[in-house]
Motif scaffolding. Structure first.
Motif, PDB file in Angstrom:
ATOM      1  N   VAL A   1      -3.408  27.854 -55.669  1.00 45.33           N
ATOM      2  CA  VAL A   1      -4.506  29.043 -55.926  1.00 45.33           C
ATOM      3  C   VAL A   1      -4.419  29.942 -55.042  1.00 45.33           C
ATOM      4  N   PRO A   2      -4.496  31.420 -55.435  1.00 50.88           N
ATOM      5  CA  PRO A   2      -4.426  32.368 -54.442  1.00 50.88           C
ATOM      6  C   PRO A   2      -5.669  32.266 -53.664  1.00 50.88           C
ATOM      7  N   ARG A   3      -5.927  32.265 -52.469  1.00 47.49           N
ATOM      8  CA  ARG A   3      -7.123  32.260 -51.378  1.00 47.49           C
ATOM      9  C   ARG A   3      -7.014  33.494 -50.653  1.00 47.49           C
ATOM     10  N   CYS A   4      -8.092  34.221 -50.553  1.00 45.81           N
ATOM     11  CA  CYS A   4      -8.250  35.154 -49.561  1.00 45.81           C
ATOM     12  C   CYS A   4      -8.964  34.619 -48.193  1.00 45.81           C
ATOM     13  N   VAL A   5      -8.317  34.974 -47.074  1.00 49.66           N
ATOM     14  CA  VAL A   5      -8.733  34.904 -45.800  1.00 49.66           C
ATOM     15  C   VAL A   5      -8.973  35.885 -45.088  1.00 49.66           C
ATOM     16  N   ASP A   6     -10.036  36.116 -44.130  1.00 49.28           N
ATOM     17  CA  ASP A   6     -10.224  36.944 -43.253  1.00 49.28           C
ATOM     18  C   ASP A   6      -9.243  36.717 -41.839  1.00 49.28           C
ATOM     19  N   GLY A   7      -9.363  37.896 -40.972  1.00 47.96           N
ATOM     20  CA  GLY A   7      -8.538  37.608 -39.796  1.00 47.96           C
ATOM     21  C   GLY A   7      -9.106  36.642 -38.982  1.00 47.96           C
ATOM     22  N   ASP A   8     -10.113  36.169 -38.955  1.00 46.37           N
ATOM     23  CA  ASP A   8     -10.391  34.919 -38.207  1.00 46.37           C
ATOM     24  C   ASP A   8     -10.341  33.491 -38.392  1.00 46.37           C
ATOM     25  N   ALA A   9      -9.774  33.407 -39.603  1.00 45.07           N
ATOM     26  CA  ALA A   9      -9.640  32.000 -40.525  1.00 45.07           C
ATOM     27  C   ALA A   9      -8.458  31.527 -39.529  1.00 45.07           C
ATOM     28  N   THR A  10      -8.516  30.196 -39.602  1.00 49.13           N
ATOM     29  CA  THR A  10      -7.528  29.397 -38.911  1.00 49.13           C
ATOM     30  C   THR A  10      -6.715  28.633 -39.968  1.00 49.13           C
ATOM     31  N   GLY A  11      -7.156  28.903 -41.180  1.00 48.22           N
ATOM     32  CA  GLY A  11      -6.126  28.267 -42.043  1.00 48.22           C
ATOM     33  C   GLY A  11      -6.132  28.984 -43.449  1.00 48.22           C
ATOM     34  N   GLY A  12      -5.486  28.586 -44.514  1.00 46.25           N
ATOM     35  CA  GLY A  12      -5.321  29.498 -45.713  1.00 46.25           C
ATOM     36  C   GLY A  12      -4.089  30.399 -45.814  1.00 46.25           C
TER      37      GLY A  12
ATOM     38  N   SER B   1       3.713  33.370 -57.966  1.00 43.02           N
ATOM     39  CA  SER B   1       4.289  34.630 -57.730  1.00 43.02           C
ATOM     40  C   SER B   1       3.677  35.315 -56.080  1.00 43.02           C
ATOM     41  N   ALA B   2       4.475  36.241 -55.774  1.00 42.04           N
ATOM     42  CA  ALA B   2       3.863  36.982 -54.511  1.00 42.04           C
ATOM     43  C   ALA B   2       2.699  37.707 -54.864  1.00 42.04           C
ATOM     44  N   TYR B   3       1.675  37.457 -54.013  1.00 47.02           N
ATOM     45  CA  TYR B   3       0.328  38.284 -53.817  1.00 47.02           C
ATOM     46  C   TYR B   3       0.362  38.987 -52.752  1.00 47.02           C
ATOM     47  N   GLU B   4       0.666  40.030 -52.815  1.00 44.70           N
ATOM     48  CA  GLU B   4       0.653  41.158 -51.310  1.00 44.70           C
ATOM     49  C   GLU B   4      -0.754  40.939 -50.842  1.00 44.70           C
ATOM     50  N   GLY B   5      -0.954  40.427 -49.505  1.00 47.31           N
ATOM     51  CA  GLY B   5      -2.173  40.393 -48.640  1.00 47.31           C
ATOM     52  C   GLY B   5      -2.836  39.424 -48.894  1.00 47.31           C
ATOM     53  N   LEU B   6      -2.629  38.340 -49.754  1.00 50.97           N
ATOM     54  CA  LEU B   6      -3.253  37.235 -49.996  1.00 50.97           C
ATOM     55  C   LEU B   6      -2.716  35.846 -49.638  1.00 50.97           C
ATOM     56  N   ALA B   7      -3.414  34.955 -49.085  1.00 50.09           N
ATOM     57  CA  ALA B   7      -2.852  33.716 -48.588  1.00 50.09           C
ATOM     58  C   ALA B   7      -3.319  32.625 -49.781  1.00 50.09           C
ATOM     59  N   PHE B   8      -2.542  31.514 -49.897  1.00 51.04           N
ATOM     60  CA  PHE B   8      -2.595  30.533 -51.072  1.00 51.04           C
ATOM     61  C   PHE B   8      -2.961  29.329 -50.444  1.00 51.04           C
ATOM     62  N   GLU B   9      -3.483  28.568 -51.301  1.00 51.39           N
ATOM     63  CA  GLU B   9      -3.913  27.147 -51.064  1.00 51.39           C
ATOM     64  C   GLU B   9      -3.310  26.502 -52.241  1.00 51.39           C
ATOM     65  N   ALA B  10      -2.597  25.296 -51.812  1.00 54.55           N
ATOM     66  CA  ALA B  10      -2.053  24.427 -52.775  1.00 54.55           C
ATOM     67  C   ALA B  10      -3.182  23.326 -52.615  1.00 54.55           C
ATOM     68  N   VAL B  11      -3.511  22.882 -54.103  1.00 53.63           N
ATOM     69  CA  VAL B  11      -4.311  22.003 -54.308  1.00 53.63           C
ATOM     70  C   VAL B  11      -3.888  21.058 -55.270  1.00 53.63           C
TER      71      VAL B  11
END
Length: 153
Positions: free
Chosen positions: A86-97, A143-153
């Motif tokens: 699942v695509p997951r947006c994370v901010d610059g301070d996040a330690t994961g994702g 697929s590639a999502y520019e600027g997004l991080a992903f979470e595998a669940v």
């Protein structure tokens, strides 16, 4: 070759060590950039399987034969969760994702598919003397999502 992965975060380090120990036979040096990239990809995919499913997984590694100048290295992690990444947006301070975003940026190709009651996430690295191509996700796969991080669940 494959390795069973228990649902324990300590397994990530064991998976990296196992993968690194398999590289010498096919002539991939531990200081080779391909080796470093492969170990990072192992770390990210095994972490996703262990952390997000809480179930055992299987790590598979397909390496070219010794002395292969141009060949493909394939890494797969199969887990028992049928939920798609699942695509997951994370901010610059996040330690994961950012795991699958790293896979997207480092692998030549990657994707996922249903596998029995679970799923299989795979990536490939082309081993060649030329420059690496940009990552490509196949139709029907993640697929590639520019600027997004992903979470595998």
């Amino acid at each position: 070759m494959q390795m069973e992965v228990r649902p324990d975060p300590a397994e990530v380090g064991r998976a990296r060590k196992w993968a690194r120990s398999r590289l010498a036979g096919p002539g991939v040096g531990v200081d080779d950039s391909l080796a470093e990239t492969l170990i990072l990809l192992v770390s990210e995919l095994v972490t996703n399987a262990v952390v997000h499913t809480g179930r055992p997984a299987v790590l598979r590694l397909s390496l070219p034969g010794s002395g292969a100048g141009s060949a493909t290295v394939r890494l797969e992690v199969a887990d028992a969760s049928s939920r798609a990444p699942v695509p997951r947006c994370v901010d610059g301070d996040a330690t994961g994702g950012r795991g699958l975003a790293l896979v997207d940026g480092l692998a030549d190709r990657w994707g996922w598919s249903p596998d029995g009651a679970g799923k299989r996430i795979w990536c490939e690295l082309d081993r060649c003397d030329g420059a690496q191509r940009a990552a490509v996700a196949y139709p029907g796969s993640a697929s590639a999502y520019e600027g997004l991080a992903f979470e595998a669940v």
